[in-house]
Each structure stands twice: as C-alpha cells, then as structure tokens.
Design a protein around this motif. Structure first.
Motif, mmCIF file in Angstrom:
data_model
loop_
_atom_site.group_PDB
_atom_site.id
_atom_site.type_symbol
_atom_site.label_atom_id
_atom_site.label_comp_id
_atom_site.label_asym_id
_atom_site.label_seq_id
_atom_site.Cartn_x
_atom_site.Cartn_y
_atom_site.Cartn_z
ATOM 1 N N ALA A 167 -21.063 -9.721 2.776
ATOM 2 C CA ALA A 167 -21.007 -10.411 4.311
ATOM 3 C C ALA A 167 -22.431 -10.107 4.960
ATOM 4 C CB ALA A 167 -19.910 -9.668 5.006
ATOM 5 N N GLU A 168 -22.844 -8.685 4.528
ATOM 6 C CA GLU A 168 -23.922 -8.144 4.881
ATOM 7 C C GLU A 168 -25.537 -9.038 4.325
ATOM 8 O OE1 GLU A 168 -20.653 -5.659 5.358
ATOM 9 O OE2 GLU A 168 -21.593 -6.215 3.621
ATOM 10 N N ARG A 169 -25.168 -9.408 3.187
ATOM 11 C CA ARG A 169 -26.468 -10.084 2.689
ATOM 12 C C ARG A 169 -26.255 -11.501 3.284
ATOM 13 N NH1 ARG A 169 -24.532 -8.128 -2.290
ATOM 14 N NH2 ARG A 169 -23.946 -10.379 -3.262
ATOM 15 N N VAL A 191 -22.298 -2.602 -13.963
ATOM 16 C CA VAL A 191 -21.274 -2.876 -12.556
ATOM 17 C C VAL A 191 -22.035 -2.490 -11.474
ATOM 18 C CG1 VAL A 191 -19.038 -2.179 -11.530
ATOM 19 C CG2 VAL A 191 -19.107 -2.565 -14.034
ATOM 20 N N THR A 192 -22.570 -3.223 -10.517
ATOM 21 C CA THR A 192 -23.341 -2.972 -9.421
ATOM 22 C C THR A 192 -22.602 -2.847 -8.194
ATOM 23 O OG1 THR A 192 -25.182 -3.911 -10.658
ATOM 24 C CG2 THR A 192 -25.603 -3.596 -8.331
ATOM 25 N N GLY A 193 -22.748 -1.644 -7.413
ATOM 26 C CA GLY A 193 -21.978 -1.565 -6.050
ATOM 27 C C GLY A 193 -21.462 -0.386 -6.130
ATOM 28 N N ARG A 236 -27.736 -1.856 -5.204
ATOM 29 C CA ARG A 236 -29.258 -2.005 -5.616
ATOM 30 C C ARG A 236 -29.584 -3.362 -4.892
ATOM 31 N NH1 ARG A 236 -30.728 -0.012 -11.479
ATOM 32 N NH2 ARG A 236 -32.382 -1.449 -11.250
ATOM 33 N N THR A 237 -31.114 -3.210 -4.920
ATOM 34 C CA THR A 237 -31.597 -4.428 -3.785
ATOM 35 C C THR A 237 -32.034 -5.519 -4.789
ATOM 36 O OG1 THR A 237 -33.608 -3.295 -3.829
ATOM 37 C CG2 THR A 237 -31.936 -3.039 -1.949
ATOM 38 N N ASP A 238 -32.079 -5.341 -6.190
ATOM 39 C CA ASP A 238 -32.785 -6.021 -7.090
ATOM 40 C C ASP A 238 -31.699 -6.898 -7.903
ATOM 41 O OD1 ASP A 238 -31.804 -4.122 -8.550
ATOM 42 O OD2 ASP A 238 -33.312 -3.848 -9.876
ATOM 43 N N ILE A 239 -30.886 -7.444 -7.030
ATOM 44 C CA ILE A 239 -29.688 -8.388 -7.624
ATOM 45 C C ILE A 239 -30.506 -9.365 -8.285
ATOM 46 C CG2 ILE A 239 -27.654 -9.595 -7.345
ATOM 47 C CD1 ILE A 239 -27.373 -6.560 -6.699
ATOM 48 N N ARG A 240 -31.282 -10.107 -7.810
ATOM 49 C CA ARG A 240 -31.999 -11.430 -8.543
ATOM 50 C C ARG A 240 -32.410 -11.108 -9.819
ATOM 51 N NH1 ARG A 240 -37.398 -11.816 -7.726
ATOM 52 N NH2 ARG A 240 -38.162 -10.160 -6.262
#
Length: 381
Positions: free
Chosen positions: A24-26, A234-236, A263-267
């Motif tokens: 939701a925040e993204r 597993v990111t989060g 993390r901020t580098d999901i892409r």
C-alpha cells in the motif's frame, strides 16, 4: 465567475495509516509522484516518522505526522476524536480539493475529518479484501467513495453493504523502472548476495500470517530434494519474522532460505529470480506480483482475492490453492523443471502488465476519478 478550482492546481492530501513501506505504501509513493507530474499539489499525512516519511522527504513531498492508529482486539481499530480533530484542523487550513486515505485507520479518521470540514472529494483506497463494519458505516455517513484495487475487492465491499455506486475499481500499476534490465546493477547485487549456480526463487511480502510464508517454507521442504542447490529470497519485515526464521531452521532450510528484511531494490532482486512465488492467504491486487511480472518473471501464486485477475493460469504462471504446501511445491517444480515454458510465461507476464497494469494508467484513472467527483461536488462561489 471562475472558481478557485478552475484556476488553481488540483490540491490533494493523501493520508495513510502506516509509516513502513509495503504494498500500500509503494502504491502511495507511486501515486504521489504521478499526481505531481500531472501538475497536482500533493501532501501526505502519516501516523508517525518511519521509512515512508523518510522516502517522501527525499522526494521533496511535504509530509507531517498525526497518530491515528490505535489497534483493538479482533483486528479492529479505535476511533480517536483527537486524531479526527487534528486532521480536521489541517484540512481546514489547507482546504484541499481531495482527501484520499489509504488503510483502514486512515479512512476511519480522515474521512470523518474531511466530512466535518466539507472537503469536496473524499476518497479511500481499499488495499485489502478485508471489509470492516466501519467501512460500511463510513460509506453511509460520509461522502467518501472507495477505490477497490480489484473486482474481488469490489465484490467484498458490495456484499458487506457498501453501495455499489460508491465503489470504483482502479487496478494497481507499476512504473517503467520495473520493466528495465540494468545488467551491471543486477550482477553487483548477485555478487553481494553470493548466489550460487542453482535456481533462485523469491517473494516480497510483509512477514505476517496472511502472506503465507510458512506455507512457502513447508513447500520448499518438498522442492529441495529435486533441486538441492535452490535458493529462496524472502524480502520483507513483519511480526512473524522470528517465528519464520525458527520454522526455516526446524525444516532444515537454513542454507536454502535467505531472509533479506525490507529493501528498496526490489526491481533488481526480481531480475535475479528464476521464478516468483506468492503464497498468500489473502490478496486484493498484489503489487509484489505485478512488479515481478513486469520483470518478466513467471509466478506460482495462490488462487485468492484479486490474484486470478492478475495471473491467468496457465498463461503467465500457475495458480494453486492457499494453505496447500504440496500444491505450491508442485507448481514450483513445474516451473523449475521447464525453463522454456518458464521463459514463455515470463514473457507473457511482462506483456500483460505492460498492457493492463501500468503506473501511468493507474494515475490517469485516479486523477479522472477525482475530477469526476469534483464535477459532482458543490462549487464554491
């Protein structure tokens, strides 16, 4: 006589009931930037300082904090009159054209405050398929309109008692950066994570029960014998973090599963994956899945909520029942054992997102919805 609304840029205050960064925040970050590019003046109110406020500050978005999140047993929240009044003071001073809330605590307080002040357009986005009694009550006692991010979410709202004419379906969308393949950055991240030659599976999720990470771990216990070199990213973060770490150890997966925190580098991480997995027990329109599909990744996902509106089985991936480790494992094995089919599904996934789930489309539809509501609202002299 021309009104302020005709002559001034659209003014929007976004209110969100969290200060960490999840789906939701993204969505909010993307929407704020998209509205800004369209010429709107946008401010954000969060409950407290956190990663989200820091990110907004870096973007140059005006942000302030008003605490409005007061949990109550049974997954409910307390209505706090002081929070309503604090929000009403801000809305009264700023006089925005639109107040748009995200997540239930924000809806509960911001919609009442906006109604009290007489804001022309009051909007709430339902990011989950959970409908609380307060959602229904607010739809009848305020002028708030609800954006549902999938048809499944819209059905839940309508079945609970929200009038259908107060619901608008606008699917989530992802930005162009998720379609880009930046090879150098990808290889740097691969080296930093020290990934081996075996296949890599990944998911991005809040570590909480509804995301079903425990089911993924139990499924991996069945996948590892066929692919002993597999790695799971597993990111989060979330309230189940310690419990899930312990479960991974108990299942003998300590060398297989990597918990990466938020993390901020999901892409970039998505580009490292051979397959994406979404084992959720509930979803409305999963941002993490859309971002992985934009990166050309085939997915195994659970057939819950709005997920079947995103993934068509067996075109862009496999859909399996929730809470079924065996079915999830079988879906993952099908992808890992068939690289040609996996690549075809990934290509189809990317095309589908580019066709139906872009950020530009989401922002355009949201802006059009605002303008439609403002056209129906009483105009000032």
């Amino acid at each position: 006589m021309r009104s302020r609304r005709d002559e001034m840029p659209l003014s929007v205050i976004q209110v969100i009931g969290n200060s960490v960064i999840g789906g939701a925040e993204r969505h909010l970050l993307d929407l704020v930037q998209g509205l800004g590019r369209s010429g709107a003046e946008v401010e954000v109110i969060c409950p407290r300082p956190g990663p989200l406020t820091q990110h907004l500050a870096k973007l140059g978005v005006p942000v302030q904090c008003i605490e409005m999140v007061y949990p109550w047993p049974g997954d409910e929240y307390v209505l706090d009159s002081k929070a309503v009044q604090a929000l009403a003071v801000v809305f009264g001073e700023k006089r925005p054209d639109v107040v748009h809330s995200h997540l239930y605590p924000a809806h509960l307080h911001a919609s009442l405050a906006a109604q009290e002040v007489g804001i022309p357009a009051i909007v709430h986005t339902a990011h989950t398929i959970i409908v609380r009694p307060g959602d229904v009550l607010l739809s009848h006692t305020t002028a708030a309109r609800t954006i549902a991010v999938s048809q499944a979410a819209a059905r839940q709202l309508e079945e609970a008692g929200v009038p259908p004419e107060r619901i608008e379906v606008i699917y989530n969308g992802v930005g162009p950066e998720h379609f880009e393949d930046e090879s150098e950055e990808i290889e740097r991240t691969r080296a930093a994570l020290n990934l081996g030659p075996g296949p890599t599976i990944g998911t991005v999720a809040r570590l909480s029960r509804e995301k079903g990470i425990d089911i993924l771990l139990r499924a991996m216990q069945r996948v590892v014998p066929s692919f002993p070199g597999v790695t799971v990213l597993v990111t989060g973060d979330g309230p189940q973090a310690a419990e899930l770490h312990q479960l991974a150890d108990e299942l003998g997966l300590h060398e297989t599963v990597r918990f990466l925190s938020a993390r901020t580098d999901i892409r970039v991480l998505n580009r490292l994956l051979d397959a994406f997995v979404l084992p959720s027990r509930e979803e409305a329109c999963p941002m993490a899945l859309l971002e992985a599909m934009a990166a050309g990744r085939a997915a195994v996902a659970t057939r819950v909520g709005g997920t079947p509106e995103v993934v068509t089985d067996p075109i862009e991936g496999w859909l399996v029942p929730p809470d079924d480790p065996e079915a999830l494992a079988q879906g993952l094995l099908l992808l890992l054992e068939n690289p040609t089919r996996r690549a075809e599904m990934g290509t189809a996934a990317q095309r589908k997102v580019a066709r139906q789930f872009t950020l530009d489309r989401m922002v355009h539809e949201t802006l059009s919805f605002y303008q439609r509501l403002l056209g129906d609202a009483p105009r000032p002299p």
